[in-house]
Design a protein around this motif. Sequence first.
Motif, mmCIF file in Angstrom:
data_model
loop_
_atom_site.group_PDB
_atom_site.id
_atom_site.type_symbol
_atom_site.label_atom_id
_atom_site.label_comp_id
_atom_site.label_asym_id
_atom_site.label_seq_id
_atom_site.Cartn_x
_atom_site.Cartn_y
_atom_site.Cartn_z
ATOM 1 N N ARG A 74 0.878 -1.177 0.000
ATOM 2 C CA ARG A 74 0.000 0.000 0.000
ATOM 3 C C ARG A 74 0.901 1.209 0.000
ATOM 4 N NH1 ARG A 74 -5.278 0.974 3.560
ATOM 5 N NH2 ARG A 74 -6.170 0.058 1.678
ATOM 6 N N LEU A 75 0.636 2.116 -0.935
ATOM 7 C CA LEU A 75 1.377 3.363 -1.050
ATOM 8 C C LEU A 75 0.469 4.496 -0.609
ATOM 9 C CD1 LEU A 75 2.797 2.740 -4.641
ATOM 10 C CD2 LEU A 75 3.851 2.140 -2.453
ATOM 11 N N ALA A 76 1.063 5.546 -0.059
ATOM 12 C CA ALA A 76 0.256 6.666 0.413
ATOM 13 C C ALA A 76 1.001 7.977 0.249
ATOM 14 C CB ALA A 76 -0.119 6.471 1.882
ATOM 15 N N PHE A 77 0.218 9.018 -0.003
ATOM 16 C CA PHE A 77 0.707 10.388 -0.033
ATOM 17 C C PHE A 77 0.106 11.144 1.119
ATOM 18 C CE2 PHE A 77 0.819 9.994 -4.801
ATOM 19 C CZ PHE A 77 2.172 10.169 -4.924
ATOM 20 N N GLY A 78 0.804 12.167 1.473
ATOM 21 C CA GLY A 78 0.212 13.281 2.126
ATOM 22 C C GLY A 78 -0.158 13.197 3.580
ATOM 23 N N ASP A 79 -0.988 14.166 3.883
ATOM 24 C CA ASP A 79 -1.402 14.346 5.261
ATOM 25 C C ASP A 79 -2.838 13.866 5.430
ATOM 26 O OD1 ASP A 79 -3.269 16.507 4.568
ATOM 27 O OD2 ASP A 79 -1.470 17.683 4.192
ATOM 28 N N THR A 80 -3.361 14.058 6.614
ATOM 29 C CA THR A 80 -4.685 13.530 6.925
ATOM 30 C C THR A 80 -5.824 14.301 6.285
ATOM 31 O OG1 THR A 80 -4.773 14.846 8.947
ATOM 32 C CG2 THR A 80 -3.895 12.593 9.117
ATOM 33 N N ARG A 81 -5.536 15.437 5.671
ATOM 34 C CA ARG A 81 -6.594 16.235 5.036
ATOM 35 C C ARG A 81 -6.524 16.175 3.508
ATOM 36 N NH1 ARG A 81 -9.334 20.108 8.111
ATOM 37 N NH2 ARG A 81 -9.245 21.526 6.371
ATOM 38 N N ASP A 82 -5.618 15.376 2.965
ATOM 39 C CA ASP A 82 -5.511 15.204 1.518
ATOM 40 C C ASP A 82 -4.875 13.841 1.284
ATOM 41 O OD1 ASP A 82 -5.425 15.459 -1.206
ATOM 42 O OD2 ASP A 82 -3.986 17.097 -1.233
ATOM 43 N N VAL A 83 -5.686 12.807 1.318
ATOM 44 C CA VAL A 83 -5.220 11.429 1.360
ATOM 45 C C VAL A 83 -5.287 10.777 -0.018
ATOM 46 C CG1 VAL A 83 -5.616 9.153 2.392
ATOM 47 C CG2 VAL A 83 -6.016 11.224 3.739
ATOM 48 N N VAL A 84 -4.237 10.038 -0.364
ATOM 49 C CA VAL A 84 -4.231 9.155 -1.528
ATOM 50 C C VAL A 84 -3.672 7.816 -1.057
ATOM 51 C CG1 VAL A 84 -3.277 8.687 -3.817
ATOM 52 C CG2 VAL A 84 -3.869 11.039 -3.179
ATOM 53 N N LEU A 85 -4.434 6.748 -1.276
ATOM 54 C CA LEU A 85 -3.996 5.385 -0.976
ATOM 55 C C LEU A 85 -4.008 4.585 -2.269
ATOM 56 C CD1 LEU A 85 -6.073 4.582 2.241
ATOM 57 C CD2 LEU A 85 -3.706 5.388 2.094
ATOM 58 N N ILE A 86 -2.917 3.871 -2.516
ATOM 59 C CA ILE A 86 -2.795 3.040 -3.717
ATOM 60 C C ILE A 86 -2.415 1.642 -3.264
ATOM 61 C CG2 ILE A 86 -1.554 2.668 -5.880
ATOM 62 C CD1 ILE A 86 -0.947 5.750 -5.825
ATOM 63 N N ASP A 87 -3.278 0.671 -3.517
ATOM 64 C CA ASP A 87 -2.963 -0.727 -3.245
ATOM 65 C C ASP A 87 -2.470 -1.335 -4.549
ATOM 66 O OD1 ASP A 87 -3.808 -0.667 -0.561
ATOM 67 O OD2 ASP A 87 -5.887 -0.888 -1.192
ATOM 68 N N GLY A 88 -1.330 -2.028 -4.485
ATOM 69 C CA GLY A 88 -0.773 -2.547 -5.721
ATOM 70 C C GLY A 88 -0.089 -3.879 -5.587
ATOM 71 N N VAL A 89 0.120 -4.491 -6.736
ATOM 72 C CA VAL A 89 0.888 -5.730 -6.825
ATOM 73 C C VAL A 89 2.300 -5.374 -7.270
ATOM 74 C CG1 VAL A 89 -1.093 -7.234 -7.226
ATOM 75 C CG2 VAL A 89 0.058 -6.177 -9.168
ATOM 76 N N VAL A 90 3.264 -6.132 -6.777
ATOM 77 C CA VAL A 90 4.675 -5.786 -6.928
ATOM 78 C C VAL A 90 5.405 -6.823 -7.772
ATOM 79 C CG1 VAL A 90 6.817 -5.344 -5.672
ATOM 80 C CG2 VAL A 90 4.620 -4.703 -4.644
ATOM 81 N N GLU A 91 6.233 -6.330 -8.680
ATOM 82 C CA GLU A 91 7.189 -7.152 -9.415
ATOM 83 C C GLU A 91 8.579 -6.654 -9.047
ATOM 84 O OE1 GLU A 91 6.052 -7.708 -13.752
ATOM 85 O OE2 GLU A 91 4.749 -6.047 -13.103
ATOM 86 N N THR A 92 9.511 -7.569 -8.866
ATOM 87 C CA THR A 92 10.864 -7.222 -8.443
ATOM 88 C C THR A 92 11.848 -7.411 -9.600
ATOM 89 O OG1 THR A 92 10.329 -7.995 -6.213
ATOM 90 C CG2 THR A 92 12.666 -7.737 -6.750
ATOM 91 N N TYR A 93 12.770 -6.443 -9.719
ATOM 92 C CA TYR A 93 13.809 -6.487 -10.745
ATOM 93 C C TYR A 93 15.149 -6.190 -10.090
ATOM 94 C CZ TYR A 93 9.925 -5.908 -14.008
ATOM 95 O OH TYR A 93 8.754 -6.068 -14.710
ATOM 96 N N ASP A 94 16.172 -6.958 -10.449
ATOM 97 C CA ASP A 94 17.500 -6.577 -9.972
ATOM 98 C C ASP A 94 18.043 -5.486 -10.894
ATOM 99 O OD1 ASP A 94 18.596 -7.792 -12.268
ATOM 100 O OD2 ASP A 94 19.149 -9.613 -11.199
ATOM 101 N N ALA A 95 19.183 -4.935 -10.538
ATOM 102 C CA ALA A 95 19.736 -3.803 -11.291
ATOM 103 C C ALA A 95 20.023 -4.163 -12.749
ATOM 104 C CB ALA A 95 20.993 -3.286 -10.605
ATOM 105 N N ARG A 96 20.331 -5.415 -13.030
ATOM 106 C CA ARG A 96 20.598 -5.828 -14.410
ATOM 107 C C ARG A 96 19.314 -6.090 -15.196
ATOM 108 N NH1 ARG A 96 23.614 -8.782 -11.227
ATOM 109 N NH2 ARG A 96 22.472 -10.682 -11.658
ATOM 110 N N GLY A 97 18.236 -6.457 -14.501
ATOM 111 C CA GLY A 97 17.005 -6.839 -15.179
ATOM 112 C C GLY A 97 15.954 -5.750 -15.297
ATOM 113 N N VAL A 98 16.162 -4.623 -14.616
ATOM 114 C CA VAL A 98 15.175 -3.549 -14.675
ATOM 115 C C VAL A 98 15.099 -2.993 -16.090
ATOM 116 C CG1 VAL A 98 16.806 -1.732 -13.981
ATOM 117 C CG2 VAL A 98 14.359 -1.439 -13.530
ATOM 118 N N PRO A 99 13.903 -2.725 -16.595
ATOM 119 C CA PRO A 99 13.818 -2.094 -17.912
ATOM 120 C C PRO A 99 14.605 -0.778 -17.914
ATOM 121 C CG PRO A 99 11.665 -2.899 -17.242
ATOM 122 C CD PRO A 99 12.569 -3.040 -16.052
#
Length: 153
Positions: A74-99
Amino acid sequence: MEITERPQRSREQRRSDVLGRLERETDIWVASADTEGLPCLVALWFVWDGEAVWLATRPANPTGRNLRENGRTRLAFGDTRDVVLIDGVVETYDARGVPPAAAEAFREKTGWDPRADRAAYAFFRVRPRAVQAWCEQHELPKRHLMRDGIWLV
């Protein structure tokens, strides 16, 4: 201190505001948990590529392990009066494999290239599955902007 209520925004305006923050903000709160449910919360630099949030952190630290092993965050921005929550699925890349385009966008936005660091870093692509956004209580009823990876507006 007097608290004044902001005018209620439409869902379309909230989506536009969320996308604007993804473009201009540098830091985002990253919540994860280990396999036994122990929570971890840290702020990380990020970049938005129009479809996903890209993060970089050391793969052996708690956040790196949690993102890699659980594949959710779960990712989030901001303070309690301007909230953004993003629930997401994660893919992992090492430094050689990242696009290369993702790594370069990260470098351009943050001024730091984790691939060039002496320590090992991994990149994590977070694809949003749900997005909520609200300013104050009166926007709570229509806070859901994305469900199951599909924008509702």
